[in-house]
Structures are given as structure tokens and as C-alpha cells.
Design an enzyme around this catalytic site. Structure first.
Site, PDB file in Angstrom:
ATOM      1  N   LYS A 107      36.675  39.401  38.651  1.00 41.19           N
ATOM      2  CA  LYS A 107      35.603  38.520  39.127  1.00 41.19           C
ATOM      3  C   LYS A 107      34.467  39.278  39.799  1.00 41.19           C
ATOM      4  O   LYS A 107      33.443  38.688  40.126  1.00 41.19           O
ATOM      5  CB  LYS A 107      36.193  37.466  40.059  1.00 41.19           C
TER       6      LYS A 107
HETATM    7  C1  LIG Z   1      40.450  34.234  37.922  1.00 40.81           C
HETATM    8  C2  LIG Z   1      41.500  35.014  37.256  1.00 40.81           C
HETATM    9  C3  LIG Z   1      41.973  34.688  35.968  1.00 40.81           C
HETATM   10  C4  LIG Z   1      41.542  33.449  35.222  1.00 40.81           C
HETATM   11  O1  LIG Z   1      40.206  33.478  34.809  1.00 40.81           O
HETATM   12  P1  LIG Z   1      39.513  32.092  34.356  1.00 40.81           P
HETATM   13  O2  LIG Z   1      38.110  32.467  34.030  1.00 40.81           O
HETATM   14  O3  LIG Z   1      39.604  31.185  35.544  1.00 40.81           O
HETATM   15  O4  LIG Z   1      40.262  31.573  33.192  1.00 40.81           O
HETATM   16  C5  LIG Z   1      42.909  35.524  35.372  1.00 40.81           C
HETATM   17  N1  LIG Z   1      43.394  36.609  36.012  1.00 40.81           N
HETATM   18  C6  LIG Z   1      42.975  36.940  37.258  1.00 40.81           C
HETATM   19  C7  LIG Z   1      43.582  38.125  37.905  1.00 40.81           C
HETATM   20  C8  LIG Z   1      42.016  36.171  37.921  1.00 40.81           C
HETATM   21  O5  LIG Z   1      41.642  36.528  39.152  1.00 40.81           O
END
Ligand SMILES: *Cc1c(COP(=O)(O)O)cnc(C)c1O
Length: 433
Positions: A107
Site C-alpha cells: 500500500k
Molecule cells: C491490503 C492488502 C491486501 C488486499 O488488497 P486489496 O486491494 O484490498 O484487495 C493483500 N495483502 C496485503 C498484505 C494487504 O495489505
């Protein structure tokens, strides 16, 4: 480019306005009026173009005239100032590591891009301070805190559930200071989420401050995730094979960005939505019936989502045509015990230490490759560094995972948080600042 609300009851607005608002006034998600196509020559020459230049070309049509080209170039360069390595696991399987950013979470890219867009938006809007309010179960908060740290004109307030995030995650949230405030909620993640939702519809707050959110509902966070897929295509190991990408999915923002990339002309042949037992989307692809459920706790907890908020964007992309969608998107789901087995299997065949989310992605990819008649090159996305889920990984592999040098410093910093146990306390805090 204009954006409209998927509830069809708000005005169309431009990129920066949609970034500032987050959600439309009618509570709908914003969606671009059209999906631009990139020329064939761009894809033919992609190997000779830098990641930053690729990202600029991809995002520019979505930003339009809202940010001048030079400034947008700088924003993209600052956002992507780290590597995205592809690591081979077997002949046909490799992983794309998305966790090399400052907080070791995928993210980071979305948070960094959104923060820089908002910083630019605020240059022309000096008197109005913006408050970013976000609830986190662990990883989002750290990425948002780091991405917005010292961004002028923006205050960030992060709610996290007391005692329910890892030590590293808590340090990442609570030690920056400056414009970042951590609120420690005596409750679960859902309580944090409920408080944030209450704040967004609280007239007393709306009247007295500009509130926005920093989750994947925000178009800046959502759309910038397209960069991964273009970088994956550029660096793929077997350019002559078809390409399948498996995405560990929770709120479905990341994979939705992959589907947008594909519609822009990026030659991805198959996307795979891999989930834990929170399997609303894989079930939908199977049965044609979308039935959201309450989320269940798993070891891949960043994907514990029972009603993925970005699913409506995926449906819009395919005009609700499930047959068209099913051609490009497959979905599979796995239990915790299958996930742990996969962590072991990956380690055994390649010596690679995967985190539980990446391991779910690996399983989905393997299942797709097994069922397909053609030869594919498979990539699964690694969305978090294994140190973020160190307890599970160490117990499963019976080895220790080293703390990466570049985040050791946060462990020595002093925690500062504001403890609360009710929405009223949050409201009082927000109004008093
Ligand atoms: C947020 C997250 C996801 C999921 O991503 P989305 O875009 O919400 O589907 C998967 N793995 C990790 C480690 C995350 O932090």
C-alpha cells in the site's frame, strides 16, 4: 478526465476534486468517465522505458489538466523511488515483490501517490486544512502515516485496535509525530471502521472541517496500483509466453487496477483473484450470485473482507456482464491450513520465504496453471514482507525471519497514541484540535 459516482446521484467532478472528496456525496464510489487506451507502440517499446516514465504515461490521462505535467512527473518519481523485483520460484512461477517500499507494505505506492496529489491540491487551497481519517487493521495505517508524513496542509488521524496490531506495525503508526496522530481504540478493527464511518456522516464534523479517507475507495490510491501491472509486464521473465497474474485480494482495489490496466491495452492474458475463506468474489464467479458475508478472521488478515468495496467498480468495468468478466478473471479461495502448507511448499522448492497473503496468491496461481491447457508464465504478487506476519511465518517454517535493516530504526522510537473507547471521544478530539 471526469469522474462520476457509481450511485449516479452526484455531480461529475475532476481528478483532484475526487481525490479530495474520497467518496461522492451520494456515498457512491467515483469511476472515470472512460478508460483510455495506450498505443501499441508503447507496449512494444516498454522494455526501454523507466518505471517512472511508464507510470507517468499510464496515470496522466486520468489526471488530465488537474496537475501540470512536470509536477505529475515529479509526483510519480517520488512515489516509485524503490524497486519491484521479480523472484523466480519454479519454471513457470515467479513472484513480483511489491513490498520494498518504506513500510514494507504494497500500500506504500497508493499512499505515497495520494499524499503527493493532495499536497499539490492544497497549494492552491491554502486556508483549508484537510484531515485524513483512516481505520487500520495494521498495514494500511503504517503506509498512510509514512506517505503523508510532513505533507503540508494535511493532518492524518489513524484509528487502530489496541493490542491487535504487531509491534512493528504499532511503532510505524505511533512514532512519527508531526502531522500524524494515532488513536488507540479499545475495541476491534470493526469498531475503528465504524467510528470512521460515523465521522464521515456527522454533520457537526462535516460543517467544521474537510474530512477525507485514505483507503482504496480513493481514486488516487486505487488507480496508482496500475503501475504494478505495467512493471510486471515490462519485467516478465518469458516474454513469449502468455501472462497470468494472481492477486491476493481483500477489498479488490489492487486486482481492479489490474483489470483497468488490461482494458487500457496491457497484454495480460489472465488475472486470478486469490482469497482466504472470505470468498465472496470467487463464489460469485462460480454461481453468478453476489452474496456479501460478515468477515471471518484468518492468518492473511489484510484480506479479511466479506463485502469488498471495489467489487462494484469491477462490475462497472464489465458492464455487469459476468461472462465477459469470467474470461479474464478466475477466482479461488483457501483455508489457513492450506496457506501454511503453501508457505512450506514455496520454501521447500525455492528457499523463498512468502508471507501468508503471497502464499494465498501462489495457491490461486498454481490452481489456474494446473487447469489450463496452454503454457503460461505465472506471477503472483507478494503484497507484504514476511516480517509483517513474523509469528505465523516463523512458526510454520521453524526458521527465523530477519528484520530488514531499513526498518530497524522504528523499533527504537517512542510510542505516542491517544487512547479512546467511544465515538464521542473521537469526535471531541477532532473538534478540539
Ligand atoms: C491490503 C492488502 C491486501 C488486499 O488488497 P486489496 O486491494 O484490498 O484487495 C493483500 N495483502 C496485503 C498484505 C494487504 O495489505
Amino acid at each position: 478526465m471526469k469522474y462520476y459516482s457509481l450511485n449516479y446521484n452526484s455531480q461529475d467532478i475532476s481528478f483532484l476534486d475526487a481525490v479530495r472528496k474520497g467518496l461522492a456525496p451520494d456515498r457512491g464510489l467515483y469511476f472515470p468517465k472512460k478508460i483510455p487506451k495506450l498505443p501499441k507502440t508503447f507496449f512494444n517499446n516498454i522494455n526501454s522505458i523507466s518505471n517512472q516514465e511508464i507510470a507517468f504515461k499510464v496515470i496522466q490521462p486520468y489526471v488530465g489538466n488537474d496537475i501540470p505535467e512536470n509536477r505529475l512527473k515529479k509526483i510519480v518519481e517520488d512515489t516509485l523511488n524503490f524497486e519491484f523485483p521479480i523472484v523466480p520460484i519454479s519454471d513457470s512461477v515467479a513472484t513480483l515483490e511489491l513490498f520494498q517500499g518504506p513500510t514494507l507494505a504494497f500500500k506504500d505506492v497508493g499512499a505515497r501517490f495520494m499524499a503527493r496529489c493532495l499536497a499539490y491540491a492544497n497549494i492552491n487551497n491554502k486556508d483549508e486544512k484537510l484531515t485524513v481519517l483512516v481505520a487500520t487493521s495494521g498495514d494500511t495505517g503504517g503506509a498512510v502515516a509514512d506517505g503523508f508524513y510532513k505533507v503540508k496542509g494535511v493532518d492524518v488521524v489513524i484509528l487502530y485496535p489496541k493490542g491487535k496490531v504487531s509491534e512493528i506495525q504499532e511503532k510505524q503508526l505511533t512514532t512519527l509525530g508531526e502531522n500524524i496522530t494515532a488513536i488507540e481504540v479499545d475495541g476491534a478493527f470493526d469498531d475503528c471502521q465504524d467510528m470512521v464511518k460515523s465521522a464521515f456522516i456527522d454533520q457537526d464534523l462535516i460543517q467544521s472541517m474537510s474530512l477525507t479517507s485514505a483507503n482504496s475507495i480513493n481514486i488516487a490510491r486505487w488507480l496508482s496500483q496500475m503501475f504494478y501491472y505495467f512493471i510486471a509486464y515490462k519485467n516478465r521473465i518469458h516474454p513469449n509466453k502468455k501472462l497470468a497474474i494472481s492477486v491476493p485480494s481483500g477489498n479488490f482495489g489492487n486486482i481492479c487496477a489490474g483489470l483497468v490496466s488490461q482494458q487500457m491495452g496491457l497484454p495480460i492474458d489472465q488475472l486470478i483473484a486469490s482469497t482466504n475463506i472470505n470468498n465472496t468474489v470467487p463464489s460469485y464467479l462460480n454461481s453468478g450470485v453476489y452474496s456479501p458475508k460478515k468477515s471471518k478472521s484468518t492468518i492473511s488478515n489484510a484480506m479479511d473482507v466479506g463485502d469488498p468495496s471495489n467489487f462494484i467498480r469491477i462490475q462497472k468495468l464489465f458492464n455487469n456482464d459476468i461472462f465477459k468478466l469470467k474470461k479474464i478473471l478466475k477466482g479461488y479461495y483457501y483455508t489457513d491450513s492450506q496457506t501454511k502448507k503453501a508457505i512450506k511448499e514455496i520454501y521447500k522448492i525455492s528457499g523463498y520465504t512468502a508471507d501468508p497473503h503471497g502464499a494465498v496468491g501462489y495457491l490461486g496461481l498454481k490452481e489456474f496453471l494446473k487447469n489450463s491447457k496452454e503454457a503460461y508464465q505465472g506471477l503472483f504478487l507478494e503484497t507484504a514482507h514476511p516480517i509483517k506476519f513474523v509469528d505465523i511465518v516463523e512458526r510454520t517454517l521453524k526458521t527465523s525471519v530477519e528484520v530488514p535493516e531499513r526498518i530497524k530504526h522504528v523499533l527504537n522510537r517512542e510510542k505516542a497514541s491517544i487512547p479512546i473507547h467511544s465515538y464521542e471521544q473521537l469526535k471531541t478530539f477532532l473538534l478540539k484540535r
